[in-house]
Design a protein around this motif. Structure first.
Motif, PDB file in Angstrom:
ATOM      1  N   GLU A   1      -8.595 -61.501 -24.998  1.00 37.82           N
ATOM      2  CA  GLU A   1      -7.670 -62.734 -25.099  1.00 37.82           C
ATOM      3  C   GLU A   1      -6.943 -63.216 -23.936  1.00 37.82           C
ATOM      4  OE1 GLU A   1      -7.302 -64.651 -27.795  1.00 37.82           O
ATOM      5  OE2 GLU A   1      -8.819 -63.376 -28.653  1.00 37.82           O
ATOM      6  N   THR A   2      -7.190 -62.216 -22.731  1.00 34.66           N
ATOM      7  CA  THR A   2      -6.418 -62.571 -21.594  1.00 34.66           C
ATOM      8  C   THR A   2      -7.028 -62.184 -20.386  1.00 34.66           C
ATOM      9  OG1 THR A   2      -5.335 -60.431 -21.553  1.00 34.66           O
ATOM     10  CG2 THR A   2      -4.032 -62.379 -22.634  1.00 34.66           C
ATOM     11  N   GLN A   3      -8.400 -61.391 -20.777  1.00 33.42           N
ATOM     12  CA  GLN A   3      -9.196 -60.739 -19.641  1.00 33.42           C
ATOM     13  C   GLN A   3     -10.713 -61.082 -19.791  1.00 33.42           C
ATOM     14  OE1 GLN A   3      -8.142 -58.929 -16.673  1.00 33.42           O
ATOM     15  NE2 GLN A   3      -6.194 -58.428 -17.466  1.00 33.42           N
ATOM     16  N   ASN A   4     -11.274 -61.571 -18.601  1.00 32.81           N
ATOM     17  CA  ASN A   4     -12.709 -61.484 -18.561  1.00 32.81           C
ATOM     18  C   ASN A   4     -13.226 -60.194 -18.556  1.00 32.81           C
ATOM     19  OD1 ASN A   4     -12.936 -64.441 -18.620  1.00 32.81           O
ATOM     20  ND2 ASN A   4     -12.407 -64.404 -16.587  1.00 32.81           N
ATOM     21  N   ILE A   5     -14.081 -59.947 -19.338  1.00 30.78           N
ATOM     22  CA  ILE A   5     -14.694 -58.211 -19.167  1.00 30.78           C
ATOM     23  C   ILE A   5     -16.358 -58.314 -19.095  1.00 30.78           C
ATOM     24  CG2 ILE A   5     -15.115 -56.175 -20.441  1.00 30.78           C
ATOM     25  CD1 ILE A   5     -12.469 -56.997 -22.001  1.00 30.78           C
ATOM     26  N   ALA A   6     -16.886 -57.903 -18.247  1.00 25.61           N
ATOM     27  CA  ALA A   6     -18.385 -57.831 -17.903  1.00 25.61           C
ATOM     28  C   ALA A   6     -18.861 -56.602 -18.595  1.00 25.61           C
ATOM     29  CB  ALA A   6     -18.777 -57.993 -16.551  1.00 25.61           C
ATOM     30  N   PHE A   7     -19.730 -56.546 -19.500  1.00 25.14           N
ATOM     31  CA  PHE A   7     -20.144 -55.539 -20.120  1.00 25.14           C
ATOM     32  C   PHE A   7     -21.559 -54.976 -19.741  1.00 25.14           C
ATOM     33  CE2 PHE A   7     -17.036 -57.099 -23.355  1.00 25.14           C
ATOM     34  CZ  PHE A   7     -16.407 -56.213 -23.792  1.00 25.14           C
ATOM     35  N   ILE A   8     -21.710 -53.929 -19.338  1.00 30.90           N
ATOM     36  CA  ILE A   8     -22.947 -53.469 -18.623  1.00 30.90           C
ATOM     37  C   ILE A   8     -23.566 -52.396 -19.252  1.00 30.90           C
ATOM     38  CG2 ILE A   8     -22.203 -54.794 -16.486  1.00 30.90           C
ATOM     39  CD1 ILE A   8     -22.002 -52.139 -15.240  1.00 30.90           C
ATOM     40  N   GLY A   9     -24.870 -51.798 -18.839  1.00 33.37           N
ATOM     41  CA  GLY A   9     -25.473 -50.646 -19.344  1.00 33.37           C
ATOM     42  C   GLY A   9     -26.299 -50.796 -20.477  1.00 33.37           C
ATOM     43  N   ASP A  10     -26.974 -49.708 -20.747  1.00 29.72           N
ATOM     44  CA  ASP A  10     -27.926 -49.866 -22.126  1.00 29.72           C
ATOM     45  C   ASP A  10     -27.082 -49.572 -23.443  1.00 29.72           C
ATOM     46  OD1 ASP A  10     -27.105 -47.159 -22.300  1.00 29.72           O
ATOM     47  OD2 ASP A  10     -29.138 -46.262 -22.047  1.00 29.72           O
ATOM     48  N   GLY A  11     -25.774 -49.563 -23.441  1.00 32.74           N
ATOM     49  CA  GLY A  11     -25.020 -49.164 -24.421  1.00 32.74           C
ATOM     50  C   GLY A  11     -24.637 -50.723 -24.715  1.00 32.74           C
ATOM     51  N   ALA A  12     -24.321 -51.705 -23.608  1.00 31.52           N
ATOM     52  CA  ALA A  12     -23.878 -52.867 -24.016  1.00 31.52           C
ATOM     53  C   ALA A  12     -24.972 -53.773 -24.594  1.00 31.52           C
ATOM     54  CB  ALA A  12     -23.485 -53.562 -22.650  1.00 31.52           C
ATOM     55  N   VAL A  13     -26.263 -53.530 -24.442  1.00 32.73           N
ATOM     56  CA  VAL A  13     -27.333 -54.207 -25.101  1.00 32.73           C
ATOM     57  C   VAL A  13     -26.896 -54.341 -26.773  1.00 32.73           C
ATOM     58  CG1 VAL A  13     -29.748 -54.150 -25.768  1.00 32.73           C
ATOM     59  CG2 VAL A  13     -28.959 -53.521 -23.432  1.00 32.73           C
ATOM     60  N   LYS A  14     -26.838 -53.115 -27.271  1.00 33.39           N
ATOM     61  CA  LYS A  14     -26.373 -53.406 -28.723  1.00 33.39           C
ATOM     62  C   LYS A  14     -25.256 -53.669 -29.154  1.00 33.39           C
ATOM     63  CE  LYS A  14     -24.864 -48.503 -29.130  1.00 33.39           C
ATOM     64  NZ  LYS A  14     -25.123 -47.012 -29.643  1.00 33.39           N
ATOM     65  N   CYS A  15     -24.468 -53.791 -28.240  1.00 32.18           N
ATOM     66  CA  CYS A  15     -23.244 -54.555 -28.707  1.00 32.18           C
ATOM     67  C   CYS A  15     -23.034 -55.982 -28.480  1.00 32.18           C
ATOM     68  CB  CYS A  15     -21.938 -53.747 -27.831  1.00 32.18           C
ATOM     69  SG  CYS A  15     -21.795 -51.897 -27.898  1.00 32.18           S
ATOM     70  N   ALA A  16     -23.828 -56.712 -27.999  1.00 36.82           N
ATOM     71  CA  ALA A  16     -23.980 -57.950 -27.593  1.00 36.82           C
ATOM     72  C   ALA A  16     -23.567 -58.944 -28.897  1.00 36.82           C
ATOM     73  CB  ALA A  16     -25.311 -58.485 -26.774  1.00 36.82           C
ATOM     74  N   ASP A  17     -24.235 -58.470 -30.017  1.00 33.46           N
ATOM     75  CA  ASP A  17     -24.153 -59.160 -31.340  1.00 33.46           C
ATOM     76  C   ASP A  17     -22.533 -58.705 -32.023  1.00 33.46           C
ATOM     77  OD1 ASP A  17     -26.676 -60.482 -30.771  1.00 33.46           O
ATOM     78  OD2 ASP A  17     -27.774 -58.973 -31.684  1.00 33.46           O
TER      79      ASP A  17
ATOM     80  N   ILE B   1     -19.627 -57.791 -30.489  1.00 36.83           N
ATOM     81  CA  ILE B   1     -18.457 -58.336 -29.507  1.00 36.83           C
ATOM     82  C   ILE B   1     -18.754 -59.747 -29.081  1.00 36.83           C
ATOM     83  CG2 ILE B   1     -17.098 -57.714 -27.393  1.00 36.83           C
ATOM     84  CD1 ILE B   1     -17.923 -54.930 -27.544  1.00 36.83           C
ATOM     85  N   GLN B   2     -18.152 -60.708 -29.875  1.00 34.07           N
ATOM     86  CA  GLN B   2     -18.531 -62.087 -29.581  1.00 34.07           C
ATOM     87  C   GLN B   2     -16.943 -62.777 -29.299  1.00 34.07           C
ATOM     88  OE1 GLN B   2     -20.723 -63.931 -32.493  1.00 34.07           O
ATOM     89  NE2 GLN B   2     -22.398 -62.499 -32.057  1.00 34.07           N
ATOM     90  N   HIS B   3     -16.964 -63.119 -28.113  1.00 36.65           N
ATOM     91  CA  HIS B   3     -15.539 -63.946 -27.502  1.00 36.65           C
ATOM     92  C   HIS B   3     -16.141 -64.607 -26.347  1.00 36.65           C
ATOM     93  CE1 HIS B   3     -11.607 -64.353 -26.171  1.00 36.65           C
ATOM     94  NE2 HIS B   3     -11.094 -63.912 -27.267  1.00 36.65           N
ATOM     95  N   GLN B   4     -15.375 -65.543 -25.881  1.00 38.19           N
ATOM     96  CA  GLN B   4     -15.797 -66.490 -24.843  1.00 38.19           C
ATOM     97  C   GLN B   4     -15.593 -65.860 -23.516  1.00 38.19           C
ATOM     98  OE1 GLN B   4     -13.283 -70.096 -25.119  1.00 38.19           O
ATOM     99  NE2 GLN B   4     -11.486 -68.660 -24.783  1.00 38.19           N
ATOM    100  N   ASN B   5     -14.570 -64.859 -23.680  1.00 39.60           N
ATOM    101  CA  ASN B   5     -14.385 -63.923 -22.335  1.00 39.60           C
ATOM    102  C   ASN B   5     -15.353 -62.836 -22.110  1.00 39.60           C
ATOM    103  OD1 ASN B   5     -12.591 -65.881 -21.526  1.00 39.60           O
ATOM    104  ND2 ASN B   5     -10.795 -64.908 -22.528  1.00 39.60           N
ATOM    105  N   ALA B   6     -16.105 -62.626 -22.927  1.00 40.76           N
ATOM    106  CA  ALA B   6     -16.945 -61.427 -22.768  1.00 40.76           C
ATOM    107  C   ALA B   6     -18.455 -61.826 -22.306  1.00 40.76           C
ATOM    108  CB  ALA B   6     -17.299 -60.872 -24.387  1.00 40.76           C
TER     109      ALA B   6
ATOM    110  N   TYR C   1     -11.942 -54.369 -28.126  1.00 42.52           N
ATOM    111  CA  TYR C   1     -11.562 -55.127 -26.944  1.00 42.52           C
ATOM    112  C   TYR C   1     -11.063 -56.563 -27.307  1.00 42.52           C
ATOM    113  CZ  TYR C   1     -14.339 -51.396 -24.692  1.00 42.52           C
ATOM    114  OH  TYR C   1     -15.169 -50.329 -24.403  1.00 42.52           O
ATOM    115  N   ARG C   2     -10.847 -56.762 -28.693  1.00 46.95           N
ATOM    116  CA  ARG C   2     -10.430 -58.271 -28.946  1.00 46.95           C
ATOM    117  C   ARG C   2      -9.030 -58.645 -28.061  1.00 46.95           C
ATOM    118  NH1 ARG C   2     -12.114 -61.861 -32.620  1.00 46.95           N
ATOM    119  NH2 ARG C   2     -13.563 -60.361 -33.322  1.00 46.95           N
ATOM    120  N   VAL C   3      -8.171 -57.580 -28.107  1.00 48.10           N
ATOM    121  CA  VAL C   3      -6.902 -57.949 -27.496  1.00 48.10           C
ATOM    122  C   VAL C   3      -6.884 -58.184 -26.270  1.00 48.10           C
ATOM    123  CG1 VAL C   3      -4.690 -57.095 -27.094  1.00 48.10           C
ATOM    124  CG2 VAL C   3      -5.535 -56.707 -29.553  1.00 48.10           C
ATOM    125  N   LEU C   4      -7.510 -57.219 -25.372  1.00 47.70           N
ATOM    126  CA  LEU C   4      -7.967 -57.385 -24.023  1.00 47.70           C
ATOM    127  C   LEU C   4      -8.619 -58.656 -23.723  1.00 47.70           C
ATOM    128  CD1 LEU C   4      -8.926 -54.124 -22.477  1.00 47.70           C
ATOM    129  CD2 LEU C   4      -7.154 -55.577 -21.919  1.00 47.70           C
TER     130      LEU C   4
END
Length: 227
Positions: A156-172, A174-179, A151-154
């Motif tokens: 850069e131009t979009q805010n993305i809200a990550f939700i769900g039990d899969g997002a828990v393990k991805c928080a560390d 996917i690191q970006h100010q718009n995530a 999701y790095r390219v997206l």
């Protein structure tokens, strides 16, 4: 004013709800391992009792159809189909990831970015999709392995809200100010309410005899490790 019983069992959350005219009027759910088979019918009865309704009062049954846990989906869909056969009511199938996005927007109606629901599929793989704030699909459902470039390219131009039990393990990872990571439970039958109401009014019903869950990936049986 459609009255709909709703079932969600795609993850470890076992959830049953009742909606009237697209609004949730009763909800019973619990997040715990391996409770779907023993608890789902109890939760359904408790939700119906809380709504003050008899099963004959229902206009339809809606079920979260996947992707998600193979066993959980089998239990939820077979229960929904059994009720539809017994009650002679139509069946509505709701995409699980879209249901999760709908639940997020119900809590944050002013949100204007993309929504990325994620269901844990073991290791760093997730079942996921992207939706905009109108619940239009921006990226189709797929199984994705998450790494630092995801999701790095997206982002850069979009805010993305990550939700769900899969997002828990991805928080560390996917690191970006718009995530932004929202780790509340969005695998709730309450998230089905608006979508099921729309489907009912549109006459978008499933064939009860032939309807199957959307697994996304084939179920693989693995041999247990030797002790």
């Amino acid at each position: 004013m459609p009255t709909i019983l709703q079932i969600e069992t795609a993850t470890q959350v076992c959830s049953a709800a009742v909606s009237v005219n697209g609004q949730t009027v009763a909800l019973k759910e619990l997040a715990a391992n391996n409770i779907h088979a023993s608890s789902l019918t109890i939760f359904i009865q408790e939700a119906m009792d809380a709504a003050g309704l008899a099963f004959a009062d229902l206009d339809a049954v809606a079920v979260s159809k996947g992707p998600g846990s193979y066993t959980g989906l089998r239990i939820g869909v077979s229960t929904a189909k059994g009720l539809c056969f017994a009650l002679d009511k139509p069946l509505i199938g709701i995409d699980t990831l879209k249901m999760m996005a709908a639940g997020f927007l119900a809590e944050q109606p002013d949100y204007q970015g993309l929504i990325c629901p994620m269901i844990d599929a073991r290791r760093m793989e997730v079942f996921t999709a992207l939706f905009d704030s109108s619940l239009q699909e921006a990226e189709p459902v797929l199984a994705r392995i998450i790494d630092e470039e995801s999701y790095r390219v997206l982002l850069e131009t979009q805010n993305i809200a990550f939700i769900g039990d899969g997002a828990v393990k991805c928080a560390d990872v996917i690191q970006h100010q718009n995530a932004a990571f929202h780790l509340c439970n969005y695998n709730s039958a309450a998230g089905i309410s608006g979508l099921a109401n729309e489907a009912f009014l549109a006459g978008a019903f499933e064939d009860v005899a032939y309807f199957e869950p959307f697994y996304l990936k084939d179920f693989v049986v693995t041999a247990p490790k030797k002790r």
